[in-house]
Write an enzyme that holds these catalytic residues in place. Structure first.
Site, short mmCIF file in Angstrom:
data_model
loop_
_atom_site.label_atom_id
_atom_site.label_comp_id
_atom_site.label_asym_id
_atom_site.label_seq_id
_atom_site.Cartn_x
_atom_site.Cartn_y
_atom_site.Cartn_z
N GLY B 11 0.52 -1.05 -0.31
CA GLY B 11 0.06 -0.14 -0.15
C GLY B 11 0.68 1.14 -0.09
O GLY B 11 1.54 1.45 1.20
N GLY B 12 0.48 2.19 -0.63
CA GLY B 12 1.17 3.30 -1.41
C GLY B 12 0.37 4.71 -0.81
O GLY B 12 0.98 5.61 -1.54
N GLY B 13 -0.67 4.61 -0.28
CA GLY B 13 -1.47 5.58 0.18
C GLY B 13 0.07 6.50 1.26
O GLY B 13 0.50 6.25 1.54
N ARG B 298 -23.06 15.52 12.04
CA ARG B 298 -23.30 14.94 11.08
C ARG B 298 -24.28 13.50 11.92
O ARG B 298 -24.31 13.46 10.78
CB ARG B 298 -21.34 13.99 10.51
CG ARG B 298 -20.44 14.63 10.17
CD ARG B 298 -19.56 14.06 10.08
NE ARG B 298 -18.34 15.00 8.99
CZ ARG B 298 -16.82 13.96 9.20
NH1 ARG B 298 -16.97 13.48 8.74
NH2 ARG B 298 -16.07 15.67 8.38
N HIS B 365 -18.18 6.40 5.13
CA HIS B 365 -17.15 7.37 4.02
C HIS B 365 -15.47 7.24 4.99
O HIS B 365 -14.54 7.39 4.41
CB HIS B 365 -17.59 9.12 4.70
CG HIS B 365 -16.58 9.31 5.10
ND1 HIS B 365 -16.46 10.05 3.81
CD2 HIS B 365 -15.85 10.91 5.54
CE1 HIS B 365 -15.14 11.50 4.14
NE2 HIS B 365 -15.30 11.84 4.87
N ARG B 414 -14.69 8.88 14.45
CA ARG B 414 -13.63 9.79 13.86
C ARG B 414 -13.38 11.47 13.80
O ARG B 414 -14.62 11.88 12.71
CB ARG B 414 -13.06 9.20 12.67
CG ARG B 414 -11.65 10.06 12.11
CD ARG B 414 -11.11 9.57 10.23
NE ARG B 414 -12.02 10.53 9.99
CZ ARG B 414 -12.22 10.81 8.46
NH1 ARG B 414 -11.37 12.19 8.49
NH2 ARG B 414 -13.14 11.24 7.62
N SER B 419 -7.68 12.00 10.38
CA SER B 419 -7.50 11.29 9.48
C SER B 419 -6.39 11.04 9.02
O SER B 419 -5.22 10.02 8.30
CB SER B 419 -8.21 9.51 9.23
OG SER B 419 -8.72 10.65 7.93
N LEU B 420 -5.71 12.01 7.62
CA LEU B 420 -4.54 11.86 7.28
C LEU B 420 -3.44 12.36 8.28
O LEU B 420 -2.25 11.60 7.93
CB LEU B 420 -4.99 14.00 7.21
CG LEU B 420 -5.39 13.77 5.71
CD1 LEU B 420 -5.56 14.71 4.95
CD2 LEU B 420 -5.55 12.81 4.36
#
Ligand code: FAD
Ligand code: HEM
Ligand code: HEM
Ligand code: SF4
Ligand code: F3S
Ligand code: FES
Lengths: 251, 628, 246
Positions: B11-13, B298, B365, B414, B419-420
């Site tokens: 994984g390359g995120g 939300r 999401h 969250r 999350s970034l």
């Protein structure tokens, strides 16, 4: 209208890099708000061509579906662009899909854009950094105006549309192409990124470098992100000349 | 152990790239595997920003407040020591991104600007125009490319990760992966493997995520023994724009700038929205929540929309849609305040939100749950010990997980823009941990026999053969659609046990049917159907984990909501009032019972569920959440 | 991958930039400058054959010094040959698709290449025509400039061929100035490039008119009426020595 509304595709297909290209047509029921990728998804689930023949589903690339990942570039009605952002309602039918022609074909609408990533390696498209650890101080300040110019270029998603449209870039040319040039310009304008200006400039002063641009300016017109590639090219024209003079007379 | 240690990152995120960067910096060779060029990873979709307390706005923001917001935002369901490190190191992460050249938006003084984001009081979110995720991903990608140029990183892009190679002790010693060109499967040795394969929202069919965020790799390691945790906690964003391909995110800002949510009062009204007179419109948020109206949080908004549509049958034209209306605002105002966001709607829907109300519906999401990972506690600081091979280690020795595919940091819900941060930070920690493990192993481990690799490779190849030669009649793309419909119907915003049981039944059937797929594509070159068929099988496995976890948790916490078990705050009653105290006692008792991680283990008879206590040593839950 | 790195010592690597910059420069100086001078000299015929003779004589003073040939070779033929050679090579590296991308800039790009090719073919024919004898051609006589030019231009084919040659060379030069300014990073933004486009356009129109008018004049002039104007020892045309008719 008595006739049922349909979405009509004409797709250029090819089974693999060595196969022969052929055209295949598809029709599906119209529904509002389809884009080219969502329609292709439907066809993938119902792989039947206009002759009613069951066929192998069309192969293509996509991921983000919001025009940021750059995966889904293809030629749609003669324009290289992002398929996920091409609304069916805005397109003339039959919608003609072709793979990008300037990159090696993988299958159907999928191509191999490795060349662009290799170019980023070649031009050293990064800000040189000692390491990712904290150095307990801020990076240099950047004026808001300067940031906003760099931001334009930082949105380049390596989609390859500009490369496709550039007459100087094709499978037998050495030209590095417009997108990587934009990245050189961007990194050269960073307060610490510019410490490696010389390396980046040298990387684009050889065969296939900046000088191979012929100012056709198609790149800037097809870029889905409106990246001012021609500004970068002109600016690099100046930077490389200065670099050449430095190499000649200072060193 | 092989002479030269090597680590594989799948994984390359943001998560995977950070991990690779850390490992390469320590001089250990890294191989990155990714289903597509890493630069196209889903992380590029994040628009909003990344949290870190820099306090550049004179608000006396503090790291402690960030910790509190994160813990409370997650309804306490997360191990707290790692959160402490996350928030403490956030400013350093941002500074490092800044040094990498991320085009963060600036104040007139040239310092990083920060803005307000959901769920917090202070301006704590750094951002780069409207494409923060893209900018962060590219910066990490560039640094990894620098290591690639130096020969320390090797990328295997367009490879589908299929499985781990486990030795006879059950230790992870490598992976198998499929070349998406010639569809050949190869096995690769490694002394540690990190999975950073992102979210799983595609299990819900369409979501706000990228069309490759299937969660399949996580499902694969789960089936090989990695424990899965808190799978029931899925974040649903109230304002997604449903599309045939994906639900694009419509920013919360629209509601902030006066957007009104409504449905026609008459069920199935097919008139043009502009032809429906004011008195025939039902502004349900304004009616149900007069204090907040359209700007309710939300989760409340999502549930209200589901109530209006699913329970009252008032969805536009009978569909899962409601209006988000901005047409009463002057165009000029909208263009200056929401320009880019409205442009997005125009691009993808071809309609102008200034003229026509937008059509939206809650959308899957983000997944808070994921692969269970450990941490080493530092008793002195009360945080996580920063360099330990235990951090982000999964239950399979030698396997690490980071990014959205792990379960840490976000508990039951969250916080926006966290999350970034967690993807980057966890990548960094997991990278360091894998290095610590590999270095600690010395020369002790014995060489993995070639046959173990070959056996695993063979097993995967057989898997391919059985799919390719199967002549069932199930279409994998149709199966995926059905799975999504099922999950959106029964394991969505509002849940109830009867519904979830239906979902579980349906999943059982899908599981059977998925074994009988028939591919329309039998080519042995760039066969996307084959890869998809495998992913669908895995998604169904994870769907079962999600549904089962949701079925078992009889409470409301964070994003997981079962009306039957809702503890209602007594209206107008506060601390000291007997009614409130009674509520508080119930709340404490509920925590006693449910403030636990759901831990799922794969067995041949389906998911086995256990519970594990949460480390709440930093901020024990004393008072219920109360946003009044 | 690492093998994308290039060998900086390879010849192409080393001189590529220099060659391309010299090509760009040579288009302006000396080739472009020569074109301007040449068009002006030719256009001087509009003011009468004597004026033209005077202009030609100015140039042929170099002949008196015995350096005309070297100057011609060094500052005209070699640069044109160099520019043409490199230009033809550049032309081969591009694959214009003007049907797919019918933007003005792209058409300009393609036309720049075609006009370059036409220009070189024209120049070769032209040199042949005015310096050696081909059917309908005459060796140019600098002492009877107008007369021999008029003779040379008498053939029927000269009109269209020269008109085409002039138009192509002029377009190529004018558009060349425009791209030159980009190549050297003088005009960077779209605004400045648009403005420089106007300026180059005007230069092009003026040069084209000069060339075409001169051509028309040469074609329409009555040669039999011409005499050699008296030339002073210093090479100056005597004032008032205007040639007249019968
Ligand atoms: C629309 C949207 C907006 C968001 N906005 C924000 C925001 O403003 N702020 C914020 O903090 N967060 C935001 N998020 C969340 C955030 O973007 C993600 O949580 C985060 O980017 C996840 O990063 P990652 O590294 O874990 O995974 P990803 O970026 O998803 O990367 C996954 C990687 O795994 C690889 N992979 C997947 N499957 C395989 C396979 N089978 N084999 C090999 N490789 C595989 C992929 O190639 C990819 O490289 C948003 C999310 C969405 C959907
Ligand atoms: C109006 C059309 C033209 C006319 C009437 C014309 C006429 C002439 C004449 C009479 C000569 C001989 C001059 C001499 O030897 O001193 C000449 C030379 C030459 N012309 Fe032209 N010309 C025309 C257009 C062009 C164009 C468009 C070019 C392209 C650049 C060109 C390039 C040359 C060159 C290179 C020479 C040789 C120069 C030299 O010998 O020093 N001409 N031309
Ligand atoms: C003789 C045949 C010629 C050929 C094949 C030719 C070819 C070319 C080509 C291909 C270019 C584009 C270069 C690039 O984009 O990088 C060019 C540019 C140019 N040419 Fe020519 N050319 C020729 C003659 C001429 C002549 C006669 C002149 C002058 C009158 C001229 C002046 C220029 C100028 C000024 C440029 C612009 C350089 C730049 O963009 O930097 N060329 N030529
Ligand atoms: S510059 Fe534009 S067209 Fe070119 S690759 Fe980047 S985003 Fe695509
Ligand atoms: S299209 Fe190509 S030729 Fe130059 S201006 Fe753009 S790179
Ligand atoms: S799918 Fe990402 S740009 Fe179209």
């Amino acid at each position: 209208m008595a006739e049922k509304k349909v979405i009509h595709f004409k797709i250029k297909r090819q089974n693999g890099p060595t196969g022969a290209p052929y055209w295949e047509e598809f029709k599906m029921d119209y529904a509002p708000n389809h884009n080219v990728v969502s329609a292709l998804m439907y066809l993938r689930e119902h792989p039947v061509n206009v002759d009613g023949k069951k066929i192998e589903p069309v192969v293509w690339d996509s991921n983000c579906m919001e025009e940021v990942c750059g995966a889904c570039s293809m030629i749609i009605n003669d324009v290289p662009r992002q398929a996920c952002a091409a609304l069916i309602d805005d397109l003339e039918q039959p919608i003609v899909l072709e793979p990008l022609t300037k990159f090696p074909l993988i299958r159907d609408l999928m191509v191999d854009r490795q060349k662009m990533f290799d170019a980023l390696l070649k031009i050293k498209a990064w800000v040189p950094m000692d390491g990712s650890w904290d150095i307990h101080r801020h990076a240099p300040l950047i004026a808001a105006g300067e940031q906003s110019v760099r931001y334009l270029f930082s949105r380049c998603m390596t989609c390859g549309c500009c490369m496709e449209a550039c007459p100087q870039f094709h499978q037998d040319s050495a030209f590095i192409g417009p997108a990587p040039l934009g990245q050189v310009k961007m990194h050269n304008s960073h307060p610490t990124g510019k410490y490696a200006n010389e390396d980046r400039l040298h990387a684009i002063m050889g065969d296939g470098g900046l000088t191979d641009c012929g100012n056709a300016q198609n790149c800037v017109k097809v870029c889905p992100k409106d990246i001012p590639l021609t500004d970068a090219i002109a600016q690099l024209g100046r930077q490389t000349t200065m670099q050449w003079l430095r190499d000649m007379f200072v060193k | 152990m092989a002479a030269k240690p090597k680590i594989i990152v799948v994984g390359g995120g943001l998560g995977g790239l950070w991990a690779a960067m850390r490992i390469a910096e320590k001089g250990i060779p890294v191989d990155i595997f990714s289903l597509f060029p890493v630069k196209r990873s889903h992380s590029c979709c994040a628009q909003g920003g990344i949290n870190a307390v820099l306090d550049v706005k004179g608000e006396n923001d503090s790291i402690w407040q960030h910790i509190v917001d994160t813990i409370k935002g997650g309804d306490y369901l997360s191990d707290q020591p790692p959160i402490r490190n996350l928030c403490e190191e956030a400013p350093a992460v941002i500074r490092t991104f800044d040094r990498m050249g991320v085009t963060f938006s600036r104040t007139p003084e040239g310092i990083m600007d920060q803005r307000l984001f959901g769920g917090v009081k202070n301006r704590r979110t750094a951002f780069a125009g409207g494409t923060t995720g893209q900018q962060l991903l590219y910066a990490a990608d560039e640094q990894v490319r620098a290591h690639e140029a130096a020969g320390k990183v090797t990328k295997h892009e367009n490879w589908d990760f299929l499985s781990l190679v486990l030795d006879d002790q059950g230790v992870c010693r490598g992976i198998t992966a499929m070349d998406m060109g010639n569809m050949q499967i190869h096995a690769f040795r490694a002394d540690a493997v990190i999975v950073a394969t992102g979210g799983l929202a595609l299990i819900y069919g369409r979501s706000t995520m990228s069309s490759n965020s299937t969660g399949a790799p996580a499902a694969r390691v789960y089936q090989q023994g990695a424990k899965f945790a808190n799978a029931e906690f899925i974040q649903f964003h109230p304002t997604g724009m449903p599309g045939h391909d994906k639900n694009r995110l419509m920013s919360e800002a629209c509601r902030g700038e006066g957007g009104r949510i409504w449905v026609p009062k008459k069920a199935g009204d097919v008139r043009d929205p502009l032809d429906i007179p004011e008195e025939e419109r039902f502004y349900f948020l304004e009616e149900w929540y007069p204090a907040y109206g359209n700007t309710v949080p939300r989760d409340v908004a999502s549930r209200a929309i589901c109530r209006a549509v699913r329970h009252m049958g008032l969805g536009i034209g009978g569909k899962d849609l409601v209006y988000l209306d901005l047409t009463h605002q002057p165009r000029e105002f909208l263009e200056t305040r929401l320009g880019g966001i409205l442009e997005m709607y125009r691009t993808f829907f071809g309609e102008d939100p200034c003229e026509t109300p937008m059509k939206i519906f809650p959308s899957t999401h983000y997944s808070m749950g994921g692969i269970w990972v450990d941490f080493e506690k530092d008793e002195q600081t009360g945080g996580m010990a920063r360099v330990s091979p235990k951090n982000h280690a999964t239950s399979i020795p030698g396997l690490y997980a980071c990014g959205e595919c792990d379960f840490a940091y976000h508990g039951a819900n969250r916080l926006g823009a966290n999350s970034l941060l967690s993807a980057s930070f966890s990548g960094m920690v997991a990278g360091d941990a894998a290095v610590a493990r590999v270095k600690g192993m010395g020369k002790s481990g014995k060489e993995l026999p070639e046959s173990t690799l070959e056996n695993e490779r063979k097993r995967q190849e057989d898997g391919n053969k059985s799919i390719m030669s199967s002549d069932g009649r199930e279409n994998p793309f149709a199966l995926h659609r059905e799975l999504g419909d099922l999950m959106r119907e029964h394991v969505f915003v509002e849940r109830d046990n009867a519904g979830i049981d239906k979902a579980l039944n349906g999943i059982g059937e899908l599981k059977q049917r998925a074994r009988k797929v028939s591919l329309d594509d039998r080519a042995s070159w760039a066969n996307q159907s084959l890869s998809w068929a495998r992913q669908v099988q895995d998604m169904i496995m994870l769907a079962e984990v999600i549904a089962k976890s949701a079925r078992m948790r009889d409470e409301c916490r964070g994003s997981h909501y079962k009306a039957e078990f809702e503890l209602k705050l007594p209206e107008g009653k506060f601390e000291g009032d007997p009614e409130y105290d009674e509520y508080k006692a119930k709340w404490k008792a509920n925590n006693e019972k449910w403030l636990k991680h759901t831990i799922v283990t794969h067995t041949d008879d389906g998911p086995r569920i256990e519970y594990k206590p949460v480390d709440i040593s930093v901020l024990p839950p004393e008072k219920p959440r109360d946003y009044r | 991958m690492a093998d994308a790195a290039v060998d900086p010592n390879a010849l192409g690597e080393r001189y590529h930039f220099l060659i391309r910059r010299l090509h760009s420069l040579s288009g302006i100086v000396p080739v472009g400058v020569f074109l301007c001078v040449h068009m002006s000299v030719n256009a001087s015929v509009l003011a009468g054959p004597a004026r033209f003779q005077f202009a030609v004589d100015q140039i042929h003073k170099l002949a008196n010094l015995g350096i005309l040939k070297p100057v011609e070779v060094l500052f005209i033929f070699l640069p044109i040959a160099f520019h043409a050679y490199v230009g033809a090579w550049i032309w081969l590296t591009g694959k214009p698709e003007i049907m797919r991308y019918p933007h003005l800039d792209n058409i300009r790009y393609a036309v720049q290449r075609w006009t370059g090719i036409i220009a070189i073919v024209f120049i070769l024919a032209h040199l042949w025509h005015v310096h050696w004898i081909i059917p309908g051609g005459t060796e140019f006589d600098a002492h009877a400039a107008a007369e021999s030019a008029v003779n040379a231009m008498a053939s029927l084919w000269v009109g269209p061929v020269y008109a085409l040659g002039v138009l192509c060379a002029v377009f190529h030069f004018a558009n060349g100035i425009w791209t030159f300014l980009i190549t050297w990073g003088v005009t960077i933004g779209p605004g400045s490039q648009r403005r420089s486009g106007w300026v180059c356009g005007i230069i092009g129109v003026v040069l084209a008119l000069m060339g075409l008018a001169a051509l028309a004049k040469f074609k329409s002039m009555d040669v039999s009426a011409l005499q050699h104007p008296p030339v002073t020892a210093t090479g100056k045309v005597e004032p008032g020595a205007q040639t007249t008719g019968h």
